[in-house]
Design an enzyme around this catalytic site. Structure first.
Site, PDB file in Angstrom:
ATOM      1  N   ASP A  74       0.863  -1.189   0.000  1.00 56.10           N
ATOM      2  CA  ASP A  74       0.000   0.000   0.000  1.00 56.10           C
ATOM      3  C   ASP A  74       0.901   1.241   0.000  1.00 56.10           C
ATOM      4  OD1 ASP A  74      -2.191   1.873   0.538  1.00 56.10           O
ATOM      5  OD2 ASP A  74      -3.349   0.093   1.031  1.00 56.10           O
ATOM      6  N   HIS A 116       2.040   2.005  -3.241  1.00 50.45           N
ATOM      7  CA  HIS A 116       1.106   2.950  -3.871  1.00 50.45           C
ATOM      8  C   HIS A 116       1.633   4.383  -3.867  1.00 50.45           C
ATOM      9  CE1 HIS A 116      -2.551   0.027  -3.289  1.00 50.45           C
ATOM     10  NE2 HIS A 116      -1.559  -0.495  -3.968  1.00 50.45           N
TER      11      HIS A 116
END
Ligand SMILES: *[C@@H]1O[C@H](CO)[C@@H](O)[C@H](O)[C@H]1NC(C)=O
Ligand SMILES: *[C@@H]1O[C@H](CO)[C@@H](O)[C@H](O)[C@H]1NC(C)=O
Ligand SMILES: *[C@@H]1O[C@H](CO)[C@@H](O)[C@H](O)[C@H]1NC(C)=O
Length: 396
Positions: free
Chosen positions: A222, A245
């Site tokens: 993430d 991310h």
């Protein structure tokens, strides 16, 4: 009169000198967790000896340190609380590895594995934290019902925290959370989890001021760093990010009443194979939140899907976003010296709120390519200016 003055000043300084001298000579007491019963065999629960070491360090008003020798120490949910802590200078030196319970159901929905709450003046040097999240990730991937999982290391309601050379592996959920803190310095962290592990954010900062993250390497499933509401005066420098991310301000604006994000600097970051580079993301729903005074400087993108992105249309499954417009006001965001390669055609995307367009967006010396060709930029409701070489050319 002339004789008395030096004499009184000598009498006054003498006792002060002695007190000062004693405190500087005092050697910090060290509490070794093994002497207190911890076992580095990876199996014996060492939670109690760690808490005993903390209680001893806290009971002293003098600087104290806690030492964790080499070995693997199994810890259950462990909370180091500041409420009975007299000590404002506790050093924790870790040569070993702390491991979470093998079965993820033990931490289950408790939210945290290792927490420091309401502490002041805590420094952590070294150490590896192994969250052993693989079992929980597999459970989540199978679609079965699974517990949420625990954040590996959290500091909340704390001040003056220094974390140097920490390694965090395979967290069940977020690796490090800094919440409601002041003056936190993270240096030389190494945070690693598989690129497809769910919600394993590297460092999450929220409701905090004066947080610095430097010289670190973060690769997870993430955000490398996620920045939540109420974050001010955040400094991120010299970070290698990927997989993951990217570095994200957001998601913001999920709530109507929300503190803003102000004065964030992100400089000298390399993004490798990440979903985003530098991102600002807000929910498409009413909110009084804001983002102001952000500088993204000297970033290198290596095959990044969305190198520069502002997305104010976040609404997963298109649920609970009445009228689909974000209330978060974004202004004063500068992108300076951002270069490298995009993995998609659109390398610069500003998709702002229809009701509150982004303002004072500045692009300066941006050079992003796609397949060695010029990339594209798209803008909706975004205003600002461009200077220097800007490729793809600005749509502001
Ligand atoms: C912005 O934050 C930095 C630390 O990241 C701090 O040094 C600086 O003084 C802050 N600027 C303002 C205007 O508050
Ligand atoms: C922009 O980047 C490309 C690819 O890295 C490079 O070939 C080109 O020279 C750069 N342009 C400028 C003006 O720096
Ligand atoms: C912005 O987001 C909306 C909603 O997701 C989408 O329909 C639109 O195409 C986007 N615009 C740009 C310029 O990406």
């Amino acid at each position: 009169m002339k004789m008395v003055q030096p004499l009184t000043s000598l009498l006054l300084t003498l006792p002060l000198f002695i007190i000062f001298h004693q405190s500087t000579l005092a050697i910090a007491t060290t509490y070794n967790v093994v002497s207190l019963g911890a076992k580095g065999d990876g199996k014996s629960d060492s939670t109690k000896p760690f808490l005993s070491a903390w209680a001893l360090a806290c009971s002293s008003a003098m600087p104290a340190s806690i030492y964790v020798p080499r070995g693997r120490y199994l810890l259950g949910k462990t909370e180091f609380g500041g409420e009975n802590c007299k000590n404002k200078a506790i050093t924790i030196r870790i040569d070993g590895t702390l491991v979470s319970p093998a079965d993820y159901r033990v931490l289950g929905n408790t939210g945290n594995w290792i927490v420091f709450r309401g502490v002041s003046g805590v420094s952590i040097y070294g150490g590896t934290l192994d969250g052993r999240g693989q079992g929980l990730w597999a459970c989540k991937a199978s679609g079965k019902s699974c517990p949420i999982g625990a954040t590996t290391l959290q500091f909340s309601n704390s001040n003056n925290v220094f974390i140097s050379g920490l390694t965090s592996l395979n967290s069940q959920m977020f690796h490090v959370v800094i919440y409601n803190c002041n003056n936190v310095n993270v240096q030389g962290a190494k945070i690693l989890a598989s690129g497809n592990s769910p919600n394993t954010d590297g460092i999450h900062v929220a409701s905090s001021s004066g947080v610095t993250i430097m010289n670190s390497r973060i690769g997870t499933g993430d955000d490398c760093v996620s920045i939540g509401s109420g974050t001010t005066n955040l400094w991120i420098e010299n970070v290698a990010c990927g997989p993951g991310h990217g570095i994200s301000i957001g998601s913001l604006g999920q709530n109507l009443q929300e503190d803003g994000v102000q004065n964030v600097t992100v400089k000298t970051v390399t993004f490798t194979g990440t979903q985003n580079g530098v991102r600002i993301k807000t929910w498409a729903k009413p909110s009084n939140g804001f983002v102001r005074d952000v500088l993204f400087q000297h970033a290198t993108m290596v095959n990044v899907q969305n190198p520069i992105i502002i997305d104010q249309n976040y609404c997963p499954d298109n649920k609970n976003c009445p009228n689909q417009v974000s209330g978060v006001k974004i202004s004063g965001v500068t992108y300076q010296d951002i270069h490298g390669s995009s993995a998609t055609q659109v390398a610069v995307k500003f998709n702002c709120s229809k009701k509150y367009p982004c303002s004072k967006i500045i692009l300066e010396d941006v050079n992003l390519t796609y397949n060695n060709q010029p990339a594209q930029s798209t803008c909706s409701n975004a205003g600002g200016s461009a200077s220097g070489l800007v490729k793809p050319s600005s749509c502001l």
